[in-house]
Design an enzyme around this catalytic site. Structure first.
Site, PDB file in Angstrom:
ATOM      1  N   GLU A  83     -15.047   8.529  -0.314  1.00  0.00           N
ATOM      2  CA  GLU A  83     -15.883   8.066   0.796  1.00  0.00           C
ATOM      3  C   GLU A  83     -17.359   8.101   0.427  1.00  0.00           C
ATOM      4  O   GLU A  83     -17.861   9.075  -0.103  1.00  0.00           O
ATOM      5  CB  GLU A  83     -15.632   8.937   2.038  1.00  0.00           C
ATOM      6  CG  GLU A  83     -14.202   8.912   2.543  1.00  0.00           C
ATOM      7  CD  GLU A  83     -13.770   7.532   3.076  1.00  0.00           C
ATOM      8  OE1 GLU A  83     -14.637   6.644   3.205  1.00  0.00           O
ATOM      9  OE2 GLU A  83     -12.560   7.380   3.350  1.00  0.00           O
ATOM     10  N   CYS A 146     -12.235  13.477  10.644  1.00  0.00           N
ATOM     11  CA  CYS A 146     -12.659  13.549   9.243  1.00  0.00           C
ATOM     12  C   CYS A 146     -14.101  13.101   9.080  1.00  0.00           C
ATOM     13  O   CYS A 146     -14.896  13.765   8.411  1.00  0.00           O
ATOM     14  CB  CYS A 146     -11.739  12.715   8.350  1.00  0.00           C
ATOM     15  SG  CYS A 146     -10.122  13.473   8.130  1.00  0.00           S
ATOM     16  N   HIS A 170     -10.412  10.681   1.184  1.00  0.00           N
ATOM     17  CA  HIS A 170      -9.187  10.435   1.956  1.00  0.00           C
ATOM     18  C   HIS A 170      -8.024  10.173   1.003  1.00  0.00           C
ATOM     19  O   HIS A 170      -8.202   9.562  -0.048  1.00  0.00           O
ATOM     20  CB  HIS A 170      -9.367   9.217   2.871  1.00  0.00           C
ATOM     21  CG  HIS A 170      -9.837   9.564   4.254  1.00  0.00           C
ATOM     22  ND1 HIS A 170     -11.039   9.134   4.756  1.00  0.00           N
ATOM     23  CD2 HIS A 170      -9.249  10.295   5.246  1.00  0.00           C
ATOM     24  CE1 HIS A 170     -11.173   9.588   6.014  1.00  0.00           C
ATOM     25  NE2 HIS A 170     -10.105  10.289   6.331  1.00  0.00           N
TER      26      HIS A 170
HETATM   27  N1  PCA Z   1      -7.284  12.605   8.860  1.00  0.00           N
HETATM   28  C1  PCA Z   1      -7.960  12.309  10.110  1.00  0.00           C
HETATM   29  C2  PCA Z   1      -8.255  13.644  10.715  1.00  0.00           C
HETATM   30  C3  PCA Z   1      -7.487  14.646   9.948  1.00  0.00           C
HETATM   31  C4  PCA Z   1      -6.989  13.924   8.760  1.00  0.00           C
HETATM   32  O1  PCA Z   1      -6.366  14.412   7.834  1.00  0.00           O
HETATM   33  C5  PCA Z   1      -9.180  11.437   9.902  1.00  0.00           C
HETATM   34  O2  PCA Z   1      -9.238  10.683   8.931  1.00  0.00           O
HETATM   35  O3  PCA Z   1     -10.103  11.504  10.716  1.00  0.00           O
END
Ligand code: PCA
Length: 218
Positions: A83, A146, A170
């Site tokens: 990200e 997140c 992610h």
């Molecule tokens: N993914 C979610 C919240 C917790 C997670 O593992 C997100 O991308 O916001």
């Protein structure tokens, strides 16, 4: 005297009906390892806006990490998503694990609209690709928990913890999750754990990021 430097690795609890979260499993696997002379401390946050923020503040105060790599599940994405941007906005499409569903509010009032990751995401991308692990730069971490934690880390780094670098990665669904979410992309847990190790090693040891094109046209 403990002269270790600490790198904090954050994951999240399962959310939105899932019973596992790959980020939690990655963090459990890495906790206690040593990478590039850094002690790896793993912590799993509740996938809930209020509780996650409070837990993050406490973790930073306790461990004073000089690097934080936060990991989260992004179901449907095909590879490791490095990200680039955290935005000062919450717009929850589904309720969090506490039942809260805030819409169109700031993560932190009177903070900037956005921050960039302070991890060397291009160097991380290059290394993942060299190891044959599918990966890409992502220009949105979403508007859920997140992104909130990614933004909070960046803002706390900019305002209270000047020596701390932080970023967010992610990961896709695990193989077993993809069966429940038909046609979704997935990745083996061991590959994700290796990817997180690589990201940590590169982030700790890289002073100046690489520069090559890895942007998006849309
Ligand atoms: N993914 C979610 C919240 C917790 C997670 O593992 C997100 O991308 O916001």
């Amino acid at each position: 005297m403990n002269t270790h430097k600490t790198a904090l690795v954050i994951g999240f609890e399962p959310f939105n009906g899932d019973t596992v979260n790959p980020s939690q499993k990655i963090v459990d696997a890495l906790h206690g390892e040593k990478i590039a002379n850094h002690a790896i401390v793993g912590a799993v946050l509740p996938t809930a806006f209020v509780a996650a923020f409070a837990a993050l503040m406490e973790l930073l105060e306790t461990h004073r990490p000089n690097l934080v790599l936060a990991l989260g599940q992004a179901g449907g994405r095909a590879g490791i998503s490095l990200e680039r941007v955290a935005i000062n906005l919450i717009d929850a499409r589904v309720p969090d694990n506490a039942g809260d569903q805030p819409v169109d509010i700031a993560v932190i009032d009177d903070a900037p609209n956005a921050y960039f990751s302070t991890l060397p995401i291009k160097a991380m991308l290059r290394q993942l690709q060299m190891r044959g692990i599918p990966a890409a730069i992502s220009n949105t971490a979403g508007t859920f928990v997140c992104n909130q934690i990614f933004f909070a880390l960046a803002h706390l780094g900019a305002t209270q913890y000047p020596k701390m670098r932080s970023g967010f990665v992610h990961v896709p669904y695990l193989t077993e999750q993809a069966k429940l979410h038909s046609d979704s992309a997935f990745m083996e847990l061991q590959t994700m754990i290796e990817a997180a190790r690589i990201c940590l090693h590169v982030a700790i040891t890289t002073k100046h990021d690489l520069h090559f094109a890895a942007g998006a046209t849309h």
